[in-house]
Structures are given as structure tokens and as C-alpha cells.
Design a protein around this motif. Structure first.
Motif, PDB file in Angstrom:
ATOM      1  N   PHE A  12     -32.135 -24.190   7.536  1.00 53.16           N
ATOM      2  CA  PHE A  12     -31.239 -25.292   7.859  1.00 53.16           C
ATOM      3  C   PHE A  12     -29.917 -25.113   7.109  1.00 53.16           C
ATOM      4  O   PHE A  12     -29.870 -24.496   6.038  1.00 53.16           O
ATOM      5  CB  PHE A  12     -31.853 -26.635   7.454  1.00 53.16           C
ATOM      6  N   ILE A  13     -28.847 -25.697   7.669  1.00 53.25           N
ATOM      7  CA  ILE A  13     -27.538 -25.620   7.007  1.00 53.25           C
ATOM      8  C   ILE A  13     -26.916 -27.013   7.031  1.00 53.25           C
ATOM      9  O   ILE A  13     -26.035 -27.315   7.849  1.00 53.25           O
ATOM     10  CB  ILE A  13     -26.603 -24.603   7.684  1.00 53.25           C
ATOM     11  N   VAL A  29     -24.914 -29.752  19.551  1.00 55.98           N
ATOM     12  CA  VAL A  29     -23.660 -29.013  19.411  1.00 55.98           C
ATOM     13  C   VAL A  29     -23.566 -28.470  17.991  1.00 55.98           C
ATOM     14  O   VAL A  29     -23.559 -29.231  17.021  1.00 55.98           O
ATOM     15  CB  VAL A  29     -22.451 -29.904  19.719  1.00 55.98           C
ATOM     16  N   GLY A  30     -23.498 -27.143  17.866  1.00 56.65           N
ATOM     17  CA  GLY A  30     -23.490 -26.506  16.558  1.00 56.65           C
ATOM     18  C   GLY A  30     -24.891 -26.380  16.004  1.00 56.65           C
ATOM     19  O   GLY A  30     -25.175 -26.803  14.893  1.00 56.65           O
ATOM     20  N   CYS A  31     -25.767 -25.741  16.760  1.00 53.58           N
ATOM     21  CA  CYS A  31     -27.198 -25.722  16.415  1.00 53.58           C
ATOM     22  C   CYS A  31     -27.547 -24.733  15.319  1.00 53.58           C
ATOM     23  O   CYS A  31     -28.647 -24.771  14.769  1.00 53.58           O
ATOM     24  CB  CYS A  31     -28.039 -25.423  17.655  1.00 53.58           C
ATOM     25  N   GLY A  32     -26.637 -23.795  14.985  1.00 48.29           N
ATOM     26  CA  GLY A  32     -26.942 -22.824  13.943  1.00 48.29           C
ATOM     27  C   GLY A  32     -28.179 -22.003  14.277  1.00 48.29           C
ATOM     28  O   GLY A  32     -28.322 -21.486  15.384  1.00 48.29           O
ATOM     29  N   ARG A  33     -29.114 -21.909  13.323  1.00 47.80           N
ATOM     30  CA  ARG A  33     -30.337 -21.133  13.509  1.00 47.80           C
ATOM     31  C   ARG A  33     -31.382 -21.867  14.342  1.00 47.80           C
ATOM     32  O   ARG A  33     -32.489 -21.359  14.539  1.00 47.80           O
ATOM     33  CB  ARG A  33     -30.914 -20.747  12.153  1.00 47.80           C
ATOM     34  N   GLY A  34     -31.052 -23.037  14.828  1.00 47.41           N
ATOM     35  CA  GLY A  34     -31.889 -23.692  15.823  1.00 47.41           C
ATOM     36  C   GLY A  34     -33.104 -24.427  15.320  1.00 47.41           C
ATOM     37  O   GLY A  34     -33.902 -24.935  16.122  1.00 47.41           O
ATOM     38  N   ARG A  45     -30.037 -15.420  16.103  1.00 51.62           N
ATOM     39  CA  ARG A  45     -30.971 -15.832  15.043  1.00 51.62           C
ATOM     40  C   ARG A  45     -31.864 -16.963  15.514  1.00 51.62           C
ATOM     41  O   ARG A  45     -33.071 -16.990  15.223  1.00 51.62           O
ATOM     42  CB  ARG A  45     -30.181 -16.256  13.804  1.00 51.62           C
ATOM     43  N   ALA A  46     -31.284 -17.942  16.204  1.00 51.70           N
ATOM     44  CA  ALA A  46     -32.072 -19.082  16.674  1.00 51.70           C
ATOM     45  C   ALA A  46     -33.205 -18.623  17.591  1.00 51.70           C
ATOM     46  O   ALA A  46     -34.344 -19.114  17.481  1.00 51.70           O
ATOM     47  CB  ALA A  46     -31.163 -20.077  17.397  1.00 51.70           C
ATOM     48  N   ARG A  47     -32.909 -17.718  18.478  1.00 51.93           N
ATOM     49  CA  ARG A  47     -33.943 -17.243  19.402  1.00 51.93           C
ATOM     50  C   ARG A  47     -35.025 -16.459  18.668  1.00 51.93           C
ATOM     51  O   ARG A  47     -36.205 -16.525  19.036  1.00 51.93           O
ATOM     52  CB  ARG A  47     -33.295 -16.391  20.486  1.00 51.93           C
ATOM     53  N   ALA A  48     -34.644 -15.737  17.619  1.00 49.06           N
ATOM     54  CA  ALA A  48     -35.630 -14.970  16.867  1.00 49.06           C
ATOM     55  C   ALA A  48     -36.479 -15.869  15.977  1.00 49.06           C
ATOM     56  O   ALA A  48     -37.710 -15.768  15.953  1.00 49.06           O
ATOM     57  CB  ALA A  48     -34.920 -13.916  16.022  1.00 49.06           C
ATOM     58  N   VAL A  49     -35.830 -16.767  15.256  1.00 48.07           N
ATOM     59  CA  VAL A  49     -36.535 -17.641  14.312  1.00 48.07           C
ATOM     60  C   VAL A  49     -37.493 -18.579  15.038  1.00 48.07           C
ATOM     61  O   VAL A  49     -38.579 -18.891  14.532  1.00 48.07           O
ATOM     62  CB  VAL A  49     -35.516 -18.441  13.480  1.00 48.07           C
ATOM     63  N   ASN A  50     -37.108 -19.019  16.226  1.00 42.51           N
ATOM     64  CA  ASN A  50     -37.898 -19.992  16.963  1.00 42.51           C
ATOM     65  C   ASN A  50     -38.612 -19.369  18.163  1.00 42.51           C
ATOM     66  O   ASN A  50     -38.887 -20.051  19.155  1.00 42.51           O
ATOM     67  CB  ASN A  50     -36.988 -21.136  17.431  1.00 42.51           C
ATOM     68  N   ALA A  51     -38.944 -18.100  18.052  1.00 43.64           N
ATOM     69  CA  ALA A  51     -39.554 -17.381  19.170  1.00 43.64           C
ATOM     70  C   ALA A  51     -40.857 -18.026  19.617  1.00 43.64           C
ATOM     71  O   ALA A  51     -41.142 -18.122  20.827  1.00 43.64           O
ATOM     72  CB  ALA A  51     -39.788 -15.918  18.786  1.00 43.64           C
ATOM     73  N   ARG A  52     -41.667 -18.477  18.669  1.00 42.60           N
ATOM     74  CA  ARG A  52     -42.952 -19.074  19.048  1.00 42.60           C
ATOM     75  C   ARG A  52     -42.748 -20.377  19.813  1.00 42.60           C
ATOM     76  O   ARG A  52     -43.404 -20.614  20.834  1.00 42.60           O
ATOM     77  CB  ARG A  52     -43.796 -19.333  17.802  1.00 42.60           C
ATOM     78  N   GLY A 110     -34.199 -24.344  24.480  1.00 37.39           N
ATOM     79  CA  GLY A 110     -33.323 -23.213  24.749  1.00 37.39           C
ATOM     80  C   GLY A 110     -32.154 -23.171  23.799  1.00 37.39           C
ATOM     81  O   GLY A 110     -31.819 -24.174  23.154  1.00 37.39           O
ATOM     82  N   TYR A 111     -31.538 -22.002  23.706  1.00 38.80           N
ATOM     83  CA  TYR A 111     -30.358 -21.802  22.856  1.00 38.80           C
ATOM     84  C   TYR A 111     -29.337 -21.007  23.658  1.00 38.80           C
ATOM     85  O   TYR A 111     -29.682 -19.990  24.270  1.00 38.80           O
ATOM     86  CB  TYR A 111     -30.732 -21.049  21.576  1.00 38.80           C
ATOM     87  N   THR A 112     -28.085 -21.458  23.626  1.00 42.08           N
ATOM     88  CA  THR A 112     -27.081 -20.808  24.446  1.00 42.08           C
ATOM     89  C   THR A 112     -25.708 -20.924  23.804  1.00 42.08           C
ATOM     90  O   THR A 112     -25.450 -21.830  23.004  1.00 42.08           O
ATOM     91  CB  THR A 112     -27.068 -21.428  25.858  1.00 42.08           C
ATOM     92  N   LEU A 113     -24.824 -20.000  24.173  1.00 42.74           N
ATOM     93  CA  LEU A 113     -23.460 -20.013  23.662  1.00 42.74           C
ATOM     94  C   LEU A 113     -22.648 -21.146  24.278  1.00 42.74           C
ATOM     95  O   LEU A 113     -22.810 -21.478  25.461  1.00 42.74           O
ATOM     96  CB  LEU A 113     -22.772 -18.686  23.967  1.00 42.74           C
ATOM     97  N   GLY A 114     -21.770 -21.698  23.495  1.00 41.11           N
ATOM     98  CA  GLY A 114     -20.871 -22.735  23.973  1.00 41.11           C
ATOM     99  C   GLY A 114     -20.087 -23.285  22.805  1.00 41.11           C
ATOM    100  O   GLY A 114     -20.421 -23.055  21.642  1.00 41.11           O
TER     101      GLY A 114
END
Length: 270
Positions: free
Chosen positions: A29-30, A75-80, A107-114, A124-128
Motif C-alpha cells: 500500500f502507498i 483512480v490512482g490504484c498503484g499496486r492494486g 505490478r498490480a496485475r502481478a501482485v493480485n494475480a490470484r 481489473g487493472y488498466t491504464l488511464g
């Protein structure tokens, strides 16, 4: 999304530097945390992580139920991790985390893969970016942002994009630190705090953002100071984490001097 759209300090801090690995955040978290209900006499790493989770919980509790019927964007999800918490703990219908930095989305997709594998149609995680959100008009029931708006270069575009993507009656919830009004506030913050000096953080007065929201089509705008639940606990943790005299210790005196405060803001799309 072009890297040219990412402000230089944001690109470096959330790219190569990976701010989440700083000791002051305890990994993942940040955010500065909601320390209410957490002992601060000798806070541990576990206490620090819980404070950051609790800040998300405080934001997410601001959405009206039933949660199972709400589709949210962050908005601004960081590592998700916050978006995953929102889905798994609160059971919202769907949560999509948005971030301007491609490294953070990776990073978000990797950290929250499960969690992504378990809920492929709901998380989901996406650019924006805050002023160019990847959602169709009136497609969301709620939109939230946790300690990210201080990085946005301006908030007017964010207010209008939030209004565009929310359905009538949809709710916006934002928490971060806003600056006080005054001609010398930004300069004083830059002297005290390195993140303002290098341009990572921008001094946004709260009143300006609430005015932007009203002009964009929001009503029932509420603001709550939660500084007492943020700054003392954070500073107590930093006392044992960062070197003596580190500039991050100046957030507490900046708050006490009235230069900035931490707020929870809610608004309803008309």
C-alpha cells in the motif's frame, strides 16, 4: 498511454524508485493511513499496514449499500491492493483500478494475480489518467481515489471526468491531503516538504476542488477533516522508521501550522 503524459516526478517515483518499497509504507500500500483504533505507543510494521488498509475501509464504507450491486472504479490504484480489498472484503459487483503509470499496472496485475484469476470478470487493472478515464459515459455506480489526487496537476479535469463516468446518483469518494488557502502556502510547503519541492505533490486548496465538483455536476458535496486520525499516528511510526530530521517528519508540523490537512470528501452525481 504515452509516457509523456506522466509528470516527471511521478514517472520516477512510481517507476524505477517504486515508492511502495520505502520503509515508511511497509510495502504494498502507498498511503499515510487511518490510525484510529490502532495503538501508536510503539507501532509495528503490521500496525502500519493495517492503518493503510483502514484508510481504504473508511473510503469504501462511504458507498451506500448494497455493495453487491455497485460497479466501482479506483483512480490512482498503484499496486492494486486497495481494489482487491474492495472486491474481496466488501463484495462489490466489480472494481477496476486505474493508474497512469504502466509499471504500477504491471505490478498490480502481478501482485493480485490470484484475485484476478478468481474474479476475472469482477476485478481489473488498466491504464488511464484522472482527466482521461477508461470508462464509458454513466457506466459506474461509484468512483474513488485514495491519496492520489495530490499528484494530479489540476483537479478540474478530474471533476469533469468523474461526472462523465458516473451514472446520475453515483457517488465520488476522495481522500488525500489538501492545502490551505493563501498566497504563500505553496511556497511554505515546498520549504518544509520534499515532495512539494520536487513537484511530486501539488498544493490543491480544498475549496477549489469542491467548486470544481459543483461546476461539473455534483451535489451534496461533503468534506470531513480526518487529520487527527492520520498525522499523529503516521509521525509516530516515522519516528522509528526514517532518519532523524527527515523531511517527512514535517507533515505533522505542517498540519499543526494549518498549511494542509487530510480530508474525506464525498459527492453525488446529479
Amino acid at each position: 498511454m504515452s509516457q509523456d503524459r506522466i509528470p516527471g516526478p511521478v514517472r520516477q517515483t512510481y517507476g524505477a524508485d517504486d515508492l511502495s518499497q520505502a520503509a515508511s509504507f511497509a510495502g504494498g500500500f502507498i498511503n499515510f493511513g487511518d490510525w484510529s483504533g490502532i495503538r501508536t505507543t510503539d507501532p509495528t510494521t503490521e500496525d502500519r499496514v493495517r492503518s493503510q488498509q483502514n484508510l481504504y475501509r473508511r473510503v469504501l464504507r462511504a458507498f451506500p449499500g448494497p455493495a453487491e450491486s455497485l460497479r466501482l472504479g479506483e483512480v490512482g490504484c498503484g499496486r492494486g491492493l486497495g481494489a482487491a480489498l474492495a472486491l474481496c472484503e466488501f463484495r462489490f459487483a466489480a472494481v477496476t483500478g486505474v493508474d497512469i503509470h504502466p509499471d504500477q499496472i504491471e505490478r498490480a496485475r502481478a501482485v493480485n494475480a490470484r484475485a484476478l484469476a478468481t474474479f476475472p470478470d469482477r476485478l481489473g487493472y488498466t491504464l488511464g489518467s484522472a482527466d482521461d478515464l477508461p470508462f464509458a459515459d454513466a457506466s459506474l455506480d461509484g468512483l474513488y481515489s485514495v491519496e492520489a489526487a495530490q499528484h494530479f496537476r489540476e483537479l478540474t479535469g478530474f471533476a469533469h471526468e468523474a461526472a462523465r463516468v458516473l451514472r446520475p446518483g453515483g457517488r465520488l469518494v476522495v481522500t488525500t491531503f489538501f492545502s490551505a488557502e493563501g498566497p504563500d502556502v505553496a511556497e511554505r510547503l515546498s520549504i518544509l516538504l520534499g515532495s512539494f519541492a520536487n513537484g511530486l505533490d501539488v498544493a490543491h486548496p480544498l475549496a477549489g476542488f469542491t467548486a470544481d465538483l459543483g461546476a461539473a455536476g455534483f451535489a451534496e458535496v461533503t468534506t470531513e477533516s480526518i487529520g487527527p486520525d492520520v498525522w499523529p499516528g503516521l509521525d509516530r511510526y516515522l519516528e522509528g522508521t526514517v532518519p532523524p530530521g527527515h523531511w517527512t517528519r514535517n507533515f505533522l508540523p505542517a498540519w499543526r501550522d494549518g498549511l494542509l490537512d487530510y480530508y474525506l470528501l464525498t459527492a453525488t452525481r446529479r
